[in-house]
Design a protein around this motif. Structure first.
Motif, PDB file in Angstrom:
ATOM      1  N   GLU A 266       0.824  -1.210   0.000  1.00  0.00           N
ATOM      2  CA  GLU A 266       0.000   0.000   0.000  1.00  0.00           C
ATOM      3  C   GLU A 266       0.858   1.259   0.000  1.00  0.00           C
ATOM      4  O   GLU A 266       0.600   2.218  -0.746  1.00  0.00           O
ATOM      5  CB  GLU A 266      -0.940   0.007   1.211  1.00  0.00           C
ATOM      6  CG  GLU A 266      -1.829   1.237   1.264  1.00  0.00           C
ATOM      7  CD  GLU A 266      -2.720   1.279   2.491  1.00  0.00           C
ATOM      8  OE1 GLU A 266      -3.598   2.160   2.552  1.00  0.00           O
ATOM      9  OE2 GLU A 266      -2.535   0.438   3.399  1.00  0.00           O
ATOM     10  N   ARG A 267       1.897   1.274   0.814  1.00  0.00           N
ATOM     11  CA  ARG A 267       2.774   2.445   0.868  1.00  0.00           C
ATOM     12  C   ARG A 267       3.524   2.620  -0.446  1.00  0.00           C
ATOM     13  O   ARG A 267       3.704   3.744  -0.927  1.00  0.00           O
ATOM     14  CB  ARG A 267       3.744   2.314   2.047  1.00  0.00           C
ATOM     15  CG  ARG A 267       3.058   2.449   3.405  1.00  0.00           C
ATOM     16  CD  ARG A 267       3.987   2.053   4.540  1.00  0.00           C
ATOM     17  NE  ARG A 267       5.111   2.956   4.675  1.00  0.00           N
ATOM     18  CZ  ARG A 267       5.118   4.067   5.408  1.00  0.00           C
ATOM     19  NH1 ARG A 267       4.026   4.429   6.068  1.00  0.00           N
ATOM     20  NH2 ARG A 267       6.186   4.816   5.488  1.00  0.00           N
TER      21      ARG A 267
ATOM     22  N   THR B 170       2.483   1.762  -3.388  1.00  0.00           N
ATOM     23  CA  THR B 170       1.524   2.276  -4.374  1.00  0.00           C
ATOM     24  C   THR B 170       1.316   3.772  -4.203  1.00  0.00           C
ATOM     25  O   THR B 170       1.281   4.536  -5.179  1.00  0.00           O
ATOM     26  CB  THR B 170       0.185   1.531  -4.249  1.00  0.00           C
ATOM     27  OG1 THR B 170       0.404   0.136  -4.494  1.00  0.00           O
ATOM     28  CG2 THR B 170      -0.835   2.063  -5.238  1.00  0.00           C
ATOM     29  N   ALA B 171       1.188   4.211  -2.960  1.00  0.00           N
ATOM     30  CA  ALA B 171       0.969   5.635  -2.702  1.00  0.00           C
ATOM     31  C   ALA B 171       2.155   6.474  -3.178  1.00  0.00           C
ATOM     32  O   ALA B 171       1.985   7.501  -3.855  1.00  0.00           O
ATOM     33  CB  ALA B 171       0.727   5.867  -1.208  1.00  0.00           C
TER      34      ALA B 171
ATOM     35  N   TYR C  95      -1.497   8.821   3.564  1.00  0.00           N
ATOM     36  CA  TYR C  95      -1.703   7.555   2.856  1.00  0.00           C
ATOM     37  C   TYR C  95      -3.186   7.275   2.641  1.00  0.00           C
ATOM     38  O   TYR C  95      -3.577   6.726   1.605  1.00  0.00           O
ATOM     39  CB  TYR C  95      -1.023   6.406   3.595  1.00  0.00           C
ATOM     40  CG  TYR C  95       0.490   6.450   3.492  1.00  0.00           C
ATOM     41  CD1 TYR C  95       1.131   6.116   2.308  1.00  0.00           C
ATOM     42  CD2 TYR C  95       1.283   6.858   4.562  1.00  0.00           C
ATOM     43  CE1 TYR C  95       2.516   6.171   2.194  1.00  0.00           C
ATOM     44  CE2 TYR C  95       2.662   6.921   4.468  1.00  0.00           C
ATOM     45  CZ  TYR C  95       3.278   6.576   3.279  1.00  0.00           C
ATOM     46  OH  TYR C  95       4.647   6.646   3.159  1.00  0.00           O
TER      47      TYR C  95
ATOM     48  N   ARG D  44      -4.978   6.808  -1.004  1.00  0.00           N
ATOM     49  CA  ARG D  44      -5.772   5.603  -1.250  1.00  0.00           C
ATOM     50  C   ARG D  44      -7.139   5.965  -1.818  1.00  0.00           C
ATOM     51  O   ARG D  44      -7.652   5.310  -2.733  1.00  0.00           O
ATOM     52  CB  ARG D  44      -5.922   4.813   0.056  1.00  0.00           C
ATOM     53  CG  ARG D  44      -6.640   3.478  -0.106  1.00  0.00           C
ATOM     54  CD  ARG D  44      -6.543   2.650   1.170  1.00  0.00           C
ATOM     55  NE  ARG D  44      -7.085   3.329   2.335  1.00  0.00           N
ATOM     56  CZ  ARG D  44      -6.362   3.767   3.357  1.00  0.00           C
ATOM     57  NH1 ARG D  44      -5.055   3.625   3.355  1.00  0.00           N
ATOM     58  NH2 ARG D  44      -6.941   4.350   4.391  1.00  0.00           N
ATOM     59  N   GLU D  45      -7.735   7.042  -1.284  1.00  0.00           N
ATOM     60  CA  GLU D  45      -9.070   7.443  -1.722  1.00  0.00           C
ATOM     61  C   GLU D  45      -9.045   8.307  -2.979  1.00  0.00           C
ATOM     62  O   GLU D  45      -9.944   8.221  -3.828  1.00  0.00           O
ATOM     63  CB  GLU D  45      -9.766   8.211  -0.583  1.00  0.00           C
ATOM     64  CG  GLU D  45      -9.995   7.370   0.665  1.00  0.00           C
ATOM     65  CD  GLU D  45     -10.339   8.216   1.879  1.00  0.00           C
ATOM     66  OE1 GLU D  45     -10.483   9.458   1.722  1.00  0.00           O
ATOM     67  OE2 GLU D  45     -10.444   7.651   2.992  1.00  0.00           O
TER      68      GLU D  45
ATOM     69  N   PRO E 227      -6.151   9.044  -5.545  1.00  0.00           N
ATOM     70  CA  PRO E 227      -4.769   8.938  -6.041  1.00  0.00           C
ATOM     71  C   PRO E 227      -4.340  10.099  -6.926  1.00  0.00           C
ATOM     72  O   PRO E 227      -3.148  10.419  -6.980  1.00  0.00           O
ATOM     73  CB  PRO E 227      -4.765   7.611  -6.808  1.00  0.00           C
ATOM     74  CG  PRO E 227      -6.198   7.256  -7.017  1.00  0.00           C
ATOM     75  CD  PRO E 227      -6.952   7.866  -5.896  1.00  0.00           C
TER      76      PRO E 227
END
Length: 449
Positions: free
Chosen positions: A40-41, A43-44, A276, A280-281, A283
């Protein structure tokens, strides 16, 4: 060239990539591989980097991976910026100490020891994989406590691992600016350990101009460290201390200020959770969200110290001057392009700092010439500085041995030897508290003390 960034989902990675975008000299980094344990990190941060690269011709391509070997294989340079236990671990580093009435800080005192104890085994495993998969690579270590971690990794990689920190160059830059001098034209007499050093001289055109700065109240007030420590104290020392020495010289005040509200780790955890979550919400808003969070992070750095000393806000020009990323890129460029450069780095002492072990990693000016980083000899430290450096270095080396052996007894010894820990009983309670709150540390020290 391939650059591997370990901790590639970390908040400061866009600073490094932004510096790479501005670097057009040859050879240049063509591929950046981001490694992190959190998809996840990664991707952010990938969203932030893609938006940073928009409009640039031929930006370095970015690859993300959660496989360490993939990241390291055939890398020319490795930036290591890992945080074992994440920011949750940092909050425990700070709170366990504060709950016992001790300094709660990320790299100084008990928190720094706890951070090192759980990080060293991971850092050494990273070094072993570098040696196996990219034996010609240089490792530039950002991971804190930088001196301790660099020294542990040297056991595997030798001179091919160098530690960096932006505190010394920031101090030199501020001192030069207060005198109206170009920081590029001064030579600093800076010596110590990471987060424990002193600027004892500043040579310009063959003359030490630091005594003039120390004697000039108006000029001295332009230096953040002098405002924090007070003009009378820096004149007493005859040197400008690294900002982290405030925790040693003003321990009671530091503990009171750090325990008065949210710790730095707790504040950063909230800031980064918001960042983050936003990415996520949404991008498409990654870069703007990162910029907002970065400004908040920079403005609040050591805020509790500045507030308690009435040192005022951080200088805007100083914030814009950059930090770790500039030093790392300058070091990488000097090595890759054979450009001679002098910079303050964390390297093996040898005989550069009399009174400290030859194998100890110290923070001093070095000449970088292609494939060699050569520490410059320093004047002997006076006893009031050397004694503190010797004691803290002994703690660091004890902590390294404890972490590599898994000896809880030696971990207690490291805590007890530290000048900011007031008893052996307290040292035992520290280890118990950290083991209870930080699973990564508990895994290293499963036995009794």
């Amino acid at each position: 060239m391939k650059l591997a960034v370990l901790g590639g989902g970390g908040f400061r990675v866009p600073l490094v990539y932004g510096a790479l975008l501005r670097d057009t000299a040859k050879p240049r980094v063509e591929e950046v591989v981001l490694y992190d344990v959190s998809e996840e990190r990664l991707t952010a941060i990938r969203h932030v980097l893609d938006q940073l690269a928009a409009g640039h011709d031929d930006p370095p391509r970015v690859v993300t991976t959660t496989d360490l070997d993939t990241a390291l294989r055939d890398a020319a340079f490795v930036f290591s910026a890992i945080r074992v236990g994440g920011l949750a671990g940092r909050t425990a580093d700070e709170r366990v100490a504060l709950d016992l009435g001790l300094l709660g800080q990320e790299t100084t005192g008990p928190g720094g020891i706890a951070f090192g104890l759980r990080t060293i085994p991971v850092a050494v495993r990273v070094a072993e994989r570098v040696a196996a998969l990219a034996p010609r690579a240089w490792v530039i270590n950002f991971t804190n406590p930088a001196g301790m971690i660099t020294e542990a990794m040297r056991g595997v990689l030798g001179d091919r691992v160098v530690g960096i920190c932006d505190s010394p160059i920031g101090l030199v830059r501020r001192a030069a600016a207060a005198l109206g001098l170009d920081p590029a034209l001064v030579s600093p007499d800076y010596v110590g350990l990471n987060h424990l050093g002193w600027l004892r001289g500043l040579t310009y055109q063959g003359r030490d101009v630091l005594p003039g700065l120390l004697a000039d109240d108006a000029a001295l007030r332009q230096v953040e460290e002098a405002r924090i420590f007070g003009g009378d104290w820096v004149r007493t020392l005859g040197a400008l201390p690294n900002e982290y020495l405030y925790y040693y010289y003003f321990t009671r005040e530091s503990v009171a200020a750090l325990g008065a509200g949210h710790t730095r780790g707790e504040s950063l955890l909230e800031q980064q959770d918001r960042f983050y979550a936003t990415v996520r919400e949404r991008p498409d808003d990654a870069l703007s969200a990162w910029g907002r969070a970065r400004r908040e992070r920079d403005a609040t750095y050591m805020a509790e110290t500045r507030d308690s000393t009435d040192a005022g806000e951080r200088d805007a020009a100083d914030l814009e001057a950059g930090g770790y990323e500039g030093i790392a890129l300058a070091l990488m460029a000097a090595i890759a392009r054979g450009e001679s450069s002098t910079m303050i780095l964390n390297v093996r002492n040898g005989s550069a700092v009399p009174g400290l072990p030859a194998e100890a990693v110290v923070e001093i000016p070095c000449v970088v010439t292609g494939a060699e980083v050569q520490p410059l000899a320093t004047r002997p430290l006076p006893g009031r500085f050397l004694g503190l450096a010797q004691q803290v270095k002994a703690v660091e080396q004890t902590a390294i041995e404890a972490a590599l052996s898994g000896s809880a007894r030696m971990a207690v010894e490291a805590f007890a030897l530290h000048p900011l820990v007031d008893s052996v009983g307290t040292a035992r309670r520290l280890l118990d508290g950290y083991r209870a709150r930080i699973p990564e540390l508990a895994a290293v020290f499963s036995g009794s003390a």
